[in-house]
Design an enzyme around this catalytic site. Structure first.
Site, PDB file in Angstrom:
ATOM      1  N   GLY A 156       0.914  -1.342   0.184  1.00 38.96           N
ATOM      2  CA  GLY A 156      -0.027   0.037   0.002  1.00 38.96           C
ATOM      3  C   GLY A 156       0.931   1.072   0.056  1.00 38.96           C
ATOM      4  CB  ALA A 157      -0.005   4.759   0.205  1.00 34.87           C
ATOM      5  CB  SER A 158       2.084   3.405   4.856  1.00 33.81           C
ATOM      6  OG  SER A 158       1.334   2.102   4.912  1.00 33.81           O
ATOM      7  N   GLY A 159       3.768   1.233   2.788  1.00 33.89           N
ATOM      8  CA  GLY A 159       4.705   0.398   2.688  1.00 33.89           C
ATOM      9  C   GLY A 159       4.413  -0.969   2.183  1.00 33.89           C
ATOM     10  CG  ASP A 184     -14.564  -2.502   9.824  1.00 31.69           C
ATOM     11  OD1 ASP A 184     -15.862  -2.984   9.474  1.00 31.69           O
ATOM     12  OD2 ASP A 184     -13.758  -2.566   9.187  1.00 31.69           O
TER      13      ASP A 184
END
Length: 490
Positions: free
Chosen positions: A225-228, A336
């Protein structure tokens, strides 16, 4: 640097000029006209209703329509602003603050001006959701009760967690001239801490050693993902398989929240949670977060590909309830609970994931960052009435429906309509209700009470007689193997 107020030199008297009004508050007063149509809602919101909410439904439940649209658009707004790298741990205090944010949003210009992003989100779903992972299509066969719909066509990211330190945020008056300041600016001004300060604190609580001396990386990536990225590794000392999330700190803008999460998660240990194991900070560029890895996959695979017996459902509920009760006793709300966030071991171990730092460790980040997915959502989440820990109990009830029917109610409906049906109808119909035992019916009744006061707590449900029927966890192993085979995951 920009300044909100700039002092100008004094000038001579001038003729007073009355300018256009500023900081106008647009309250929402919803009514139904003679034609049975809603009036008073922002035009951008009205365009979204389309065919999802009929005129009769608008006439019968105008307040519900308003609440649903308000919640839905706020959710989209938050999701568009930022996709968090991990999920903020939720408390009842956070819920109160979040409700304030929703109220302020309804009075803001963002809610009332016509925004292409809002109307287009309904028109071109392909642009909004192309990369959202989906459940595998359910095979049509005599053992399958309901075909699971492709989630990518339906789900909109409903990330609504305000990942700001709520205890430090001071909600400004609607007419305040500080509206150009971000919440981050407010926090930093009040805390006096810089990114370097947060990095120093993170370094102090991480393992100072070299991660390569503790874990040997395998060749299997679990997600990105965007963070790693997330990959599997083997503990050199024990031989245990673990999941490691490599967070690129150069892309991490919430170092204050990151610090808070690590501190909290280091103290959260329970046999039914996917536990945080360790953390390493390497060269200040990469943070490696080590978590437990379960090799059986998500409960979703089992519920969509096999048929579970009541005793197996009881076994899963018992394990999940222990995790929920543990979190609730510590003032934490998961918010969730669903089959996607229950992971299984090949021996039948059941663990809850996707809270706090557990978010995104297993699976695709874009799926794992969705908070309060609408199909599992309790009615009070939208209406903001008595919103607290018992939202997890409602979601558990919906997860039981998954285990019975293969999917949650309204999965075939788009999110906006699903939110309307959940709020207007309350308790959903259950396809197999008449064939269920009285004990299971009673258990579901205690979970799916619209009246929060009548809904059971986790501790109360742990004493319910239905759980006495639980089978051994190892009986889940054949179902896990069967699901893996059908999904070609072996």
């Amino acid at each position: 640097m920009s300044f909100l107020f700039q002092r100008k030199p004094k000038e001579g008297p001038k003729v007073a000029v009355i300018g256009a009004p500023t900081n106008v508050n647009h309250d929402i007063h919803v009514t139904v006209n003679e034609q049975g149509l809603l009036t008073g809602l922002p035009s951008a919101w009205m365009r979204q209703i389309g065919t999802q909410i009929t005129k009769d439904e608008q006439r019968e439940n105008p307040l519900v329509v308003k609440q649903v649209l308000q919640f839905y658009n706020f959710s989209i707004k938050k999701g568009n602003e930022e996709r968090p790298e991990f999920k903020h741990i939720i408390t009842e205090k956070d819920i109160v603050e979040e409700s304030k944010l929703i109220d302020l949003y309804s009075l803001s210009k963002d809610a009332h001006k016509s925004k292409d992003s809002l109307s287009d989100s309904e028109k071109s779903s392909d642009e909004q959701k192309p990369s959202t992972p989906v459940r595998p299509p359910r095979k049509i066969d005599v053992t399958n009760l309901v075909q699971t719909k492709n989630l990518a066509k339906n789900l909109v990211d409903l990330t609504i967690v305000d990942d700001i330190k709520k205890e430090e945020v001071e909600y400004r008056d609607k007419s305040s001239s500080n509206t150009d300041l971000s919440n981050d600016d407010v926090i930093r001004r009040r805390s006096g801490m810089t990114d370097d300060d947060y990095m120093l604190e993170i370094r102090k609580i991480c393992n100072p050693g070299d991660p390569n001396q503790y874990y040997e990386r395998t060749h299997k990536d679990l997600g990105s993902g965007a963070s790693g990225i997330v990959f599997s590794a083997t503990c050199i000392k024990t031989g245990e398989l673990v999941a490691i999330k490599d967070i690129d700190m150069t892309k991490q803008h919430k170092k204050d929240l990151l610090l808070s999460e690590i501190k909290i998660m280091k103290n959260f240990k329970h046999k039914n949670l996917v536990n945080f194991l360790d953390a390493f900070l390497v060269n200040d560029d990469h943070l490696y977060v080590v978590m437990e890895l379960l090799d059986g996959g998500p409960l979703t695979d089992v519920v969509t590909e096999t048929v579970m017996k009541e005793g197996q459902i009881a076994a899963v509920c018992y394990e999940v309830l222990q995790a929920i009760n543990y979190l609730h006793e510590r003032g934490t709300i998961h918010r969730d609970i669903k089959s996607d966030n229950v992971l299984l071991g090949m021996n039948g171990t059941v663990k809850v994931t996707d809270f706090g730092f557990c978010a995104n460790v297993v699976g695709n980040e874009q799926r794992e960052t969705m908070v309060g997915t609408p199909y599992w959502m309790a009615p009070e989440v939208v209406t903001r009435q008595k919103y607290g820990k018992k939202v997890d109990i409602w979601s558990l009830g919906i997860m039981i429906v998954e285990m019975l029917d293969g999917e949650p109610p309204y999965l075939r409906e788009p999110p906006l309509r699903a939110l309307y049906l959940i709020t207007a109808n309350g308790r959903p119909n259950i396809i197999r209700w008449s064939s269920l035992s009285e004990k299971l019916q009673s258990f579901i009744d205690f979970c799916l009470q619209v009246d929060v006061d009548k809904r059971a707590t986790a501790k109360e449900l742990l004493q319910h007689e239905f759980l006495d029927e639980k089978m051994e966890l190892k009986t889940l192993t054949p179902l896990i193997r069967a699901a893996k085979k059908m999904l070609h995951k072996t």
